[in-house]
Design a protein around this motif. Structure first.
Motif, short mmCIF file in Angstrom:
data_model
loop_
_atom_site.label_atom_id
_atom_site.label_comp_id
_atom_site.label_asym_id
_atom_site.label_seq_id
_atom_site.Cartn_x
_atom_site.Cartn_y
_atom_site.Cartn_z
N ASP A 199 0.83 -1.21 0.00
CA ASP A 199 0.00 0.00 0.00
C ASP A 199 0.86 1.25 0.00
O ASP A 199 0.59 2.22 -0.71
CB ASP A 199 -0.92 0.01 1.23
CG ASP A 199 -2.07 -0.98 1.11
OD1 ASP A 199 -2.33 -1.46 -0.02
OD2 ASP A 199 -2.70 -1.26 2.14
N ARG A 200 1.93 1.24 0.81
CA ARG A 200 2.78 2.43 0.90
C ARG A 200 3.46 2.72 -0.43
O ARG A 200 3.52 3.88 -0.87
CB ARG A 200 3.84 2.25 1.99
CG ARG A 200 4.67 3.51 2.22
CD ARG A 200 5.61 3.40 3.39
NE ARG A 200 6.78 2.57 3.11
CZ ARG A 200 7.89 2.60 3.84
NH1 ARG A 200 7.97 3.40 4.90
NH2 ARG A 200 8.91 1.81 3.56
N GLY B 91 -4.95 -11.94 -0.36
CA GLY B 91 -4.96 -10.57 0.13
C GLY B 91 -4.61 -9.57 -0.95
O GLY B 91 -5.20 -8.48 -1.04
N MET B 92 -3.65 -9.93 -1.81
CA MET B 92 -3.26 -9.06 -2.91
C MET B 92 -4.41 -8.87 -3.90
O MET B 92 -4.69 -7.76 -4.34
CB MET B 92 -2.05 -9.65 -3.65
CG MET B 92 -1.54 -8.78 -4.80
SD MET B 92 -0.47 -9.71 -5.92
CE MET B 92 -1.70 -10.71 -6.78
N LEU B 93 -5.09 -9.96 -4.22
CA LEU B 93 -6.23 -9.87 -5.14
C LEU B 93 -7.34 -9.01 -4.56
O LEU B 93 -7.94 -8.18 -5.27
CB LEU B 93 -6.76 -11.28 -5.44
CG LEU B 93 -5.89 -12.14 -6.35
CD1 LEU B 93 -6.41 -13.57 -6.38
CD2 LEU B 93 -5.87 -11.57 -7.76
N ASN C 130 -6.18 -5.31 -4.61
CA ASN C 130 -6.20 -4.78 -5.98
C ASN C 130 -7.63 -4.58 -6.47
O ASN C 130 -7.92 -3.60 -7.16
CB ASN C 130 -5.44 -5.70 -6.92
CG ASN C 130 -3.94 -5.63 -6.70
OD1 ASN C 130 -3.45 -4.82 -5.93
ND2 ASN C 130 -3.20 -6.51 -7.36
N ARG C 131 -8.51 -5.51 -6.12
CA ARG C 131 -9.91 -5.37 -6.53
C ARG C 131 -10.52 -4.11 -5.91
O ARG C 131 -11.18 -3.32 -6.58
CB ARG C 131 -10.71 -6.60 -6.10
CG ARG C 131 -12.17 -6.56 -6.51
CD ARG C 131 -12.98 -7.62 -5.80
NE ARG C 131 -13.04 -7.38 -4.36
CZ ARG C 131 -13.84 -6.48 -3.79
NH1 ARG C 131 -14.63 -5.72 -4.53
NH2 ARG C 131 -13.86 -6.33 -2.48
N ARG C 132 -10.22 -3.92 -4.63
CA ARG C 132 -10.79 -2.79 -3.91
C ARG C 132 -10.14 -1.46 -4.31
O ARG C 132 -10.82 -0.43 -4.41
CB ARG C 132 -10.61 -3.03 -2.40
CG ARG C 132 -11.06 -1.90 -1.52
CD ARG C 132 -11.06 -2.32 -0.06
NE ARG C 132 -9.96 -3.20 0.28
CZ ARG C 132 -8.73 -2.76 0.59
NH1 ARG C 132 -8.47 -1.47 0.56
NH2 ARG C 132 -7.78 -3.63 0.91
N THR C 133 -8.84 -1.49 -4.58
CA THR C 133 -8.10 -0.25 -4.84
C THR C 133 -8.08 0.14 -6.31
O THR C 133 -8.27 1.31 -6.66
CB THR C 133 -6.65 -0.39 -4.33
OG1 THR C 133 -6.66 -0.74 -2.95
CG2 THR C 133 -5.88 0.91 -4.52
N LEU C 134 -7.82 -0.84 -7.18
CA LEU C 134 -7.58 -0.52 -8.58
C LEU C 134 -8.84 -0.52 -9.45
O LEU C 134 -8.97 0.34 -10.34
CB LEU C 134 -6.56 -1.51 -9.17
CG LEU C 134 -5.19 -1.54 -8.50
CD1 LEU C 134 -4.29 -2.57 -9.19
CD2 LEU C 134 -4.54 -0.17 -8.53
N CYS C 135 -9.75 -1.45 -9.21
CA CYS C 135 -10.94 -1.54 -10.07
C CYS C 135 -11.71 -0.22 -10.17
O CYS C 135 -12.02 0.23 -11.27
CB CYS C 135 -11.85 -2.67 -9.60
SG CYS C 135 -11.23 -4.31 -9.98
N LEU D 57 -14.28 -4.54 -17.89
CA LEU D 57 -12.90 -4.30 -18.30
C LEU D 57 -12.05 -3.80 -17.14
O LEU D 57 -10.87 -4.14 -17.03
CB LEU D 57 -12.86 -3.28 -19.45
CG LEU D 57 -13.29 -3.82 -20.82
CD1 LEU D 57 -13.35 -2.70 -21.84
CD2 LEU D 57 -12.33 -4.90 -21.29
N SER D 58 -12.63 -3.01 -16.24
CA SER D 58 -11.87 -2.54 -15.08
C SER D 58 -11.45 -3.73 -14.20
O SER D 58 -10.37 -3.72 -13.61
CB SER D 58 -12.69 -1.55 -14.26
OG SER D 58 -13.77 -2.18 -13.58
#
Length: 213
Positions: A63-64, A119-121, A124-129, A153-154
Motif C-alpha cells: 500500500d505504501r 490478500g493481494m487480489l 487490488n480489486r478494492r483499490t484498482l478496479c 474491463l476494469s
C-alpha cells in the motif's frame, strides 16, 4: 511503560527495515526476529502492536509503495489528456516506478503463500478496479474508448496483471512479454486499445523479467 507519542514514526521505521530485509533476504527467509534485530531497541511487542503478522507488514508495504507514487492521482491532473491517454500514462507511470518494480521483482512465491495471494487480489480489486473504471467511463464520455463493458474491463485489467506475475504463472521473459501483447490485443478487441510502445519497453526491461522463471 511510557506510551509512544509518535506511533506513525514507529510504523515507518518498521516498514523501512522490513522492505530492506525482504529485498535482501527474501520474504520467506525474513523472520519477525530479523526485523526486531534491525530496529535498534524495539521489541516484538512493538511490532505486533502495529502489525498482526509478517503478512500484514507485506500488505502495508504494498500500500505504501502504491500510494507514495499513485499514478491515478498524477493522471487526474492532466486536463490535456482524454480517458484513454490517461490510462496509458497511468500504466507508464506505474511501470516507471523503480522502487515498486524492485520490490515486485523480489517475487514473493505467491503460490506457496495463498493467503498473501488472496490478500493481494482483494486489495487490488478494492483499490484498482474503481480507479480503472473511472478512467474507462471518462474515455467512454469523451469518445476515446468505445466499449459496452466498462465495469467488466476494469476488473479484467486487474486479473490480467496477475497473469503477468512470474511467481503465479511461471514463464520465460519472452513468454511473459507475449502475455502482455496478448492482453493488449484482447483489450483492444473489446474497445480498450491501451497498447503503448513505451510501456512495452518498460515491460521488457522489468526487473522481474531479467531472468527466466
Amino acid at each position: 511503560m511510557a506510551r509512544n507519542k509518535y506511533p506513525e514514526v514507529t510504523v515507518e521505521k518498521i516498514l523501512d527495515v522490513s522492505q530492506r530485509l525482504f529485498l535482501e533476504k527474501g520474504y520467506d527467509h525474513t523472520t519477525i526476529q530479523d526485523i526486531v534485530d534491525e530496529l535498534g531497541g524495539l521489541s516484538k511487542g512493538a511490532i505486533y502492536h502495529h502489525f498482526k503478522s509478517k503478512e500484514d507488514i507485506l500488505n502495508a508495504l504494498g500500500d505504501r509503495l502504491f500510494f507514495k507514487n499513485n499514478p491515478f492521482e498524477e493522471v487526474k491532473k492532466r486536463t490535456d489528456l482524454n480517458g484513454l491517454e490517461k490510462m496509458k500514462l497511468a500504466i507508464l507511470l506505474n511501470q516507471s516506478n523503480e522502487e515498486q518494480a524492485s520490490f515486485s521483482a523480489q517475487a514473493v512465491p505467491l503460490l506457496k503463500n495463498p493467503r498473501i495471494l488472496a490478500g493481494m487480489l482483494e486489495t487490488n480489486r478494492r483499490t484498482l478496479c474503481p480507479r480503472w473504471l473511472e478512467l474507462i467511463e471518462e474515455g467512454c464520455r469523451d469518445g476515446s474508448i468505445q466499449t459496452d463493458y466498462p465495469k467488466e474491463l476494469s476488473e479484467l485489467l486487474v486479473l490480467l496483471d496477475v497473469w503477468l506475475i512470474p511467481s503465479v504463472f511461471p514463464g520465460s521473459a519472452e513468454e511473459i512479454f507475449r502475455r502482455y501483447q496478448c492482453s493488449c490485443e484482447v483489450l483492444a478487441r473489446m474497445g480498450l486499445p491501451i497498447y503503448d510502445e513505451k510501456a512495452a519497453d518498460l515491460i521488457r526491461n522489468h526487473p522481474a523479467l531479467q531472468q527466466d522463471v
